[in-house]
Design a protein around this motif. Structure first.
Motif, PDB file in Angstrom:
ATOM      1  N   VAL A  92      -7.849 -13.886  40.310  1.00 25.03           N
ATOM      2  CA  VAL A  92      -8.254 -13.806  38.909  1.00 25.03           C
ATOM      3  C   VAL A  92      -8.035 -12.389  38.376  1.00 25.03           C
ATOM      4  O   VAL A  92      -7.513 -12.194  37.268  1.00 25.03           O
ATOM      5  N   LYS A  93      -8.418 -11.402  39.157  1.00 29.42           N
ATOM      6  CA  LYS A  93      -8.248 -10.014  38.744  1.00 29.42           C
ATOM      7  C   LYS A  93      -6.772  -9.694  38.512  1.00 29.42           C
ATOM      8  O   LYS A  93      -6.404  -9.119  37.481  1.00 29.42           O
ATOM      9  N   PHE A  94      -5.931 -10.062  39.460  1.00 33.21           N
ATOM     10  CA  PHE A  94      -4.504  -9.807  39.330  1.00 33.21           C
ATOM     11  C   PHE A  94      -3.940 -10.498  38.086  1.00 33.21           C
ATOM     12  O   PHE A  94      -3.156  -9.914  37.326  1.00 33.21           O
ATOM     13  N   THR A  95      -4.343 -11.735  37.869  1.00 34.08           N
ATOM     14  CA  THR A  95      -3.837 -12.504  36.733  1.00 34.08           C
ATOM     15  C   THR A  95      -4.207 -11.847  35.411  1.00 34.08           C
ATOM     16  O   THR A  95      -3.358 -11.674  34.524  1.00 34.08           O
ATOM     17  N   ILE A  96      -5.460 -11.482  35.254  1.00 32.28           N
ATOM     18  CA  ILE A  96      -5.916 -10.915  33.983  1.00 32.28           C
ATOM     19  C   ILE A  96      -5.234  -9.577  33.705  1.00 32.28           C
ATOM     20  O   ILE A  96      -4.739  -9.334  32.590  1.00 32.28           O
ATOM     21  N   LEU A  97      -5.194  -8.704  34.686  1.00 29.83           N
ATOM     22  CA  LEU A  97      -4.601  -7.378  34.465  1.00 29.83           C
ATOM     23  C   LEU A  97      -3.092  -7.466  34.225  1.00 29.83           C
ATOM     24  O   LEU A  97      -2.540  -6.736  33.396  1.00 29.83           O
ATOM     25  N   SER A 136      -2.155 -14.224  43.844  1.00 28.28           N
ATOM     26  CA  SER A 136      -1.797 -12.804  43.943  1.00 28.28           C
ATOM     27  C   SER A 136      -1.067 -12.490  45.247  1.00 28.28           C
ATOM     28  O   SER A 136      -0.272 -11.544  45.296  1.00 28.28           O
ATOM     29  N   HIS A 137      -1.299 -13.284  46.290  1.00 24.82           N
ATOM     30  CA  HIS A 137      -0.661 -12.988  47.573  1.00 24.82           C
ATOM     31  C   HIS A 137       0.856 -13.208  47.546  1.00 24.82           C
ATOM     32  O   HIS A 137       1.562 -12.770  48.458  1.00 24.82           O
ATOM     33  N   LEU A 138       1.361 -13.869  46.517  1.00 29.21           N
ATOM     34  CA  LEU A 138       2.801 -14.083  46.413  1.00 29.21           C
ATOM     35  C   LEU A 138       3.521 -12.964  45.674  1.00 29.21           C
ATOM     36  O   LEU A 138       4.752 -12.917  45.667  1.00 29.21           O
ATOM     37  N   TYR A 139       2.762 -12.081  45.053  1.00 32.14           N
ATOM     38  CA  TYR A 139       3.356 -11.029  44.235  1.00 32.14           C
ATOM     39  C   TYR A 139       3.244  -9.690  44.958  1.00 32.14           C
ATOM     40  O   TYR A 139       2.160  -9.121  45.088  1.00 32.14           O
ATOM     41  N   ALA A 140       4.372  -9.185  45.418  1.00 28.33           N
ATOM     42  CA  ALA A 140       4.384  -7.893  46.097  1.00 28.33           C
ATOM     43  C   ALA A 140       4.188  -6.782  45.077  1.00 28.33           C
ATOM     44  O   ALA A 140       4.555  -6.911  43.900  1.00 28.33           O
TER      45      ALA A 140
END
Length: 389
Positions: free
Chosen positions: A120-125, A177-181
């Motif tokens: 969620v954090k990765f998505t929002i930012l 988020s684990h798929l995005y380096a």
């Protein structure tokens, strides 16, 4: 628009009536209609155009497909009330500066990894940085806290009254988020075209120019959904071919009004297709509007813009172009957005105070007083004023 051959019309429309406004294809129409369908069915959807992506994380052109695979924190009913999805609880502080979400536990990504607050954090930012609308919507978010795997706390610099509505599956789909380096280009990431989500359907294939397939997620966190085995999206750019596809039963569901307005009455008369206006509260049909470039010295003058407004006969456009299926609006906000639409009053009183036949003359007088060449506009105005009413 729904077809009655493969699925019961009653079942599909019952599903549409119960639909949360952001769940699927019809801005909430598909998933609930699936919920009422018979086990083992295949639902075939149609779209006039092919989007460049299947995930609306950073590409808003894929709004109608994204929610099959990916989910937001919330979904919304027809009255735009928020209901739980990936978030089971949420709280907004009295000053509007702190939002706390409790996340659903036991949710798995389609690749088997656990869904957590870090996603969620990765998505929002990331959405705040790259999403065309969320750059503004999330502008006041200064910090995203994740005190544990199932809690997310947003801190804002200033209150944002519309913030909750941005957490739908269409507008802000949560991504793994684990798929995005770190440092990877999110605009060209493979997850945009072959998405992995937490939703009720798993992406299978995309044959460009032809179709997309999604299969039932047998490990979905809601054991009651989905109740069909496969979704098929077909791209049919030819308008006449779309009408025929509904008549022959090749297509079950269409988004918004996928056939020419002139064909609607004919298709309704067949009795094999039903139309519904429900399901568009979150993503209503677009308004058609004339906007002026105020950097142009002529258009910067409000009197010139008023002269142009005198030449536009909205009732005639509705009747001739849209076969009376459009809604002339005094407000630039569509009627579906009830909280913001101006239902009464006219922000253009200079038009409403005169008979329609007088508008072109007024436009010409205004432009003449300003010494502006109105020859082209006058022709347009007189054509509109002479149209049958």
């Amino acid at each position: 628009m729904t077809h009655s051959t493969k699925l019961s019309r009653r079942a599909v429309l019952a599903g549409l009536a119960a639909a949360p406004a952001t769940a699927g294809l019809l801005t909430g129409g598909l998933i609930p209609s699936v919920a009422f369908a018979q086990e083992g069915t295949v639902v075939t959807m149609m779209a006039p155009n092919e989007a460049p992506a299947l995930l609306s994380f950073v590409n808003t052109s894929s709004l109608i497909w994204s929610a099959h695979v990916s989910e937001g924190l919330l979904e919304f009913d027809h009255d735009m009330n928020p209901t739980p999805l990936l978030a089971t609880e949420w709280d907004v502080s009295e000053d509007g500066l702190t939002y706390t979400f409790k996340l659903r536990e036991g949710v798995k990504w389609h690749d088997g990894e656990d869904f957590t607050s870090e996603d969620v954090k990765f998505t929002i930012l990331t959405s705040k940085e790259f999403h065309s609308r969320n750059r503004s919507t999330f502008a006041q978010i200064t910090e995203v806290e994740t005190p544990d795997d199932h809690t997310v706390i947003l801190h804002l610099a200033n209150p944002t009254s519309f913030l909750l509505r941005a957490f739908s599956s269409m507008e802000t789909p949560i991504v793994p988020s684990h798929l995005y380096a770190e440092g990877e280009n999110v605009l060209t990431h493979p997850n945009n075209t072959a998405p992995i989500g937490t939703g009720p359907f798993v992406f299978r294939e995309w044959v460009r120019g032809s179709h997309v397939l999604w299969d039932k997620n047998t490990a979905y966190w809601n054991p009651e959904l989905p109740k069909v085995d496969r979704l098929v999206a077909r791209f049919i750019p030819d308008a006449a071919a779309r009408t025929i596809a509904f008549e022959t039963g090749d297509i079950d569901i269409g988004y918004r009004t996928p056939i020419p307005f002139r064909d609607i009455e004919q298709l309704q008369a067949t009795g094999v297709v039903d139309f519904t206006e429900q399901g568009y509260a979150y993503d209503p049909p677009n308004i058609i509007i004339v906007e002026a470039n105020l950097r142009d010295p002529l258009l910067a003058d409000i009197r010139i813009r008023q002269a142009i407004a005198h030449c536009i006969d909205r009732e005639m456009i509705n009747r001739v172009v849209f076969f009376n299926y459009a809604t002339p609006s005094a407000s630039p906000v569509v009627p579906y957005h009830k909280d913001f639409h101006l239902a009464e009053g006219n922000p253009m009183p200079w038009i409403s105070t005169a008979p329609r036949r007088c508008w072109p003359r007024r436009a010409t007088r205004v432009a003449s007083a300003l010494r502006w060449n109105m020859s082209a506009m006058t022709s347009v105005c007189w054509v509109n004023s002479c149209a049958p009413h």
